[in-house]
Design an enzyme around this catalytic site. Structure first.
Site, PDB file in Angstrom:
ATOM      1  N   GLY A  35       0.844  -1.204   0.000  1.00  0.00           N
ATOM      2  CA  GLY A  35       0.000   0.000   0.000  1.00  0.00           C
ATOM      3  C   GLY A  35       0.871   1.243   0.000  1.00  0.00           C
ATOM      4  O   GLY A  35       2.104   1.168   0.175  1.00  0.00           O
ATOM      5  N   GLY A  40      -0.692   2.350   6.477  1.00  0.00           N
ATOM      6  CA  GLY A  40      -0.860   1.565   7.700  1.00  0.00           C
ATOM      7  C   GLY A  40      -0.158   0.221   7.709  1.00  0.00           C
ATOM      8  O   GLY A  40      -0.391  -0.593   8.609  1.00  0.00           O
ATOM      9  N   SER A  42       3.043  -0.764   8.336  1.00  0.00           N
ATOM     10  CA  SER A  42       3.896  -1.036   9.501  1.00  0.00           C
ATOM     11  C   SER A  42       3.061  -1.132  10.776  1.00  0.00           C
ATOM     12  O   SER A  42       3.239  -2.047  11.585  1.00  0.00           O
ATOM     13  CB  SER A  42       4.938   0.073   9.685  1.00  0.00           C
ATOM     14  OG  SER A  42       5.751   0.153   8.549  1.00  0.00           O
ATOM     15  N   SER A 109       5.971  -1.863  -2.018  1.00  0.00           N
ATOM     16  CA  SER A 109       5.990  -2.803  -3.159  1.00  0.00           C
ATOM     17  C   SER A 109       4.990  -2.360  -4.224  1.00  0.00           C
ATOM     18  O   SER A 109       3.967  -3.030  -4.434  1.00  0.00           O
ATOM     19  CB  SER A 109       5.755  -4.247  -2.692  1.00  0.00           C
ATOM     20  OG  SER A 109       4.721  -4.378  -1.748  1.00  0.00           O
TER      21      SER A 109
HETATM   22  N1  LIG Z   1      -6.838   0.806  10.618  1.00  0.00           N
HETATM   23  C1  LIG Z   1      -5.584   1.262  10.643  1.00  0.00           C
HETATM   24  N2  LIG Z   1      -4.543   0.413  10.410  1.00  0.00           N
HETATM   25  C2  LIG Z   1      -3.276   0.889  10.404  1.00  0.00           C
HETATM   26  N3  LIG Z   1      -2.929   2.172  10.618  1.00  0.00           N
HETATM   27  C3  LIG Z   1      -3.925   3.061  10.872  1.00  0.00           C
HETATM   28  C4  LIG Z   1      -5.284   2.641  10.884  1.00  0.00           C
HETATM   29  N4  LIG Z   1      -6.045   3.707  11.137  1.00  0.00           N
HETATM   30  C5  LIG Z   1      -5.212   4.750  11.276  1.00  0.00           C
HETATM   31  N5  LIG Z   1      -3.932   4.383  11.136  1.00  0.00           N
HETATM   32  C6  LIG Z   1      -2.767   5.283  11.249  1.00  0.00           C
HETATM   33  O1  LIG Z   1      -2.170   5.449   9.964  1.00  0.00           O
HETATM   34  C7  LIG Z   1      -0.767   5.660  10.090  1.00  0.00           C
HETATM   35  C8  LIG Z   1      -0.052   4.625   9.224  1.00  0.00           C
HETATM   36  O2  LIG Z   1       1.343   4.789   9.292  1.00  0.00           O
HETATM   37  P1  LIG Z   1       2.356   3.622   8.948  1.00  0.00           P
HETATM   38  O3  LIG Z   1       1.917   2.359   9.601  1.00  0.00           O
HETATM   39  O4  LIG Z   1       3.732   4.117   9.254  1.00  0.00           O
HETATM   40  O5  LIG Z   1       2.148   3.475   7.368  1.00  0.00           O
HETATM   41  P2  LIG Z   1       3.079   2.733   6.307  1.00  0.00           P
HETATM   42  O6  LIG Z   1       3.932   1.733   7.020  1.00  0.00           O
HETATM   43  O7  LIG Z   1       2.102   2.102   5.362  1.00  0.00           O
HETATM   44  O8  LIG Z   1       3.870   3.809   5.637  1.00  0.00           O
HETATM   45  C9  LIG Z   1      -0.424   5.534  11.555  1.00  0.00           C
HETATM   46  O9  LIG Z   1      -0.345   6.826  12.108  1.00  0.00           O
HETATM   47  C10 LIG Z   1      -1.635   4.775  12.128  1.00  0.00           C
HETATM   48  O10 LIG Z   1      -1.868   5.043  13.481  1.00  0.00           O
HETATM   49 MG   LIG Z   2       6.054   1.597   7.113  1.00  0.00          MG
END
Ligand SMILES: Nc1ncnc2c1ncn2[C@@H]1O[C@H](COP(=O)(O)OP(=O)(O)O)[C@@H](O)[C@H]1O
Ligand SMILES: [Mg+2]
Length: 205
Positions: A35, A40, A42, A109
């Site tokens: 994604g 979300g 990580s 990815s």
């Molecule tokens: N349902 C959810 N699942 C995962 N993250 C969420 C969700 N709702 C809100 N968030 C928020 O979205 C953000 C995602 O960040 P992150 O996990 O670092 O994204 P990525 O790893 O895809 O770049 C975090 O601040 C997280 O708290």
């Molecule tokens: Mg990440």
């Protein structure tokens, strides 16, 4: 990849993946989160790991940002290096499931072909693709790492969703809409999938 290593012969292990899975008392599988940045991956991968760890399941998270500090630190964000990045981490994920460990891979990815290649490296059913679906506007609002702001300012030339494409999964095992679901609801969706696939027996939360 063109194989350049010559004069190497595969040494067959006497302890197999099935032996290691039996030791751990559960099956191993790759859970591949894809994604946009900020969708979300990580957060969800680590929250699922937390749950699994608590119930005695062996896990590891492979995270895009983290592997770029070491294993893939020599790669940039050009198309060719993104392809090599996913090739390396998918080979690593394959080794991890050989070790009998549930492997949660959190990588943007962006290219479908690379995700499909990663899937093809392991036996059928051992690769569960989870699409963290979230509108780019929401990812940009979250801007967890301040990268969208930088990308909009032209400071990150090949940023996924802005200067570089993201190819939406066609048939992922699961879509988690992190824009509409809470983190707990998202975790439950992943755990349900693991239960359906016989990786875990039941969910206690
Ligand atoms: N349902 C959810 N699942 C995962 N993250 C969420 C969700 N709702 C809100 N968030 C928020 O979205 C953000 C995602 O960040 P992150 O996990 O670092 O994204 P990525 O790893 O895809 O770049 C975090 O601040 C997280 O708290
Ligand atoms: Mg990440």
């Amino acid at each position: 990849m063109t194989k350049k290593s010559t004069n190497t012969l595969w040494h067959h292990a006497t302890i197999t993946r099935a032996d290691r899975e039996a030791l751990h008392k559960h099956k191993s599988v790759i859970i591949w989160f894809t994604g946009l940045s900020g969708s979300g991956k990580s957060t969800l991968a680590h929250a699922v790991e937390e749950y699994l760890h608590k119930v005695g399941i062996s896990t590891i998270v492979l995270d895009g940002d983290n592997v770029r500090h070491g294993l893939c630190g020599d790669l940039d964000f050009s198309d060719s290096d993104r392809i090599e990045n996913i090739r390396r981490v998918s080979e690593l994920a394959k080794l991890m499931i050989e070790a009998g460990v549930i492997t949660l891979a959190a990588f943007i990815s962006p290219f479908k072909a690379d995700r499909d290649d990663a899937r093809k490296r392991v036996p059928h059913g051992d690769f569960l693709e989870i699409y963290c679906q979230c509108p780019i506007e929401t990812c940009e609002q979250r801007d967890v790492k301040g990268l969208y702001k930088k990308a909009r300012a032209g400071k990150i030339p090949f940023f996924t969703g802005i200067g570089s494409p993201y190819e939406t999964p066609g048939m992922p095992e699961l879509v988690v809409n992190t824009h509409e679901l809470t983190l707990e609801e998202s975790v439950k969706k992943v755990l349900n999938l693991l239960m359906q696939r016989g990786v875990i027996k039941d969910i206690v939360c």
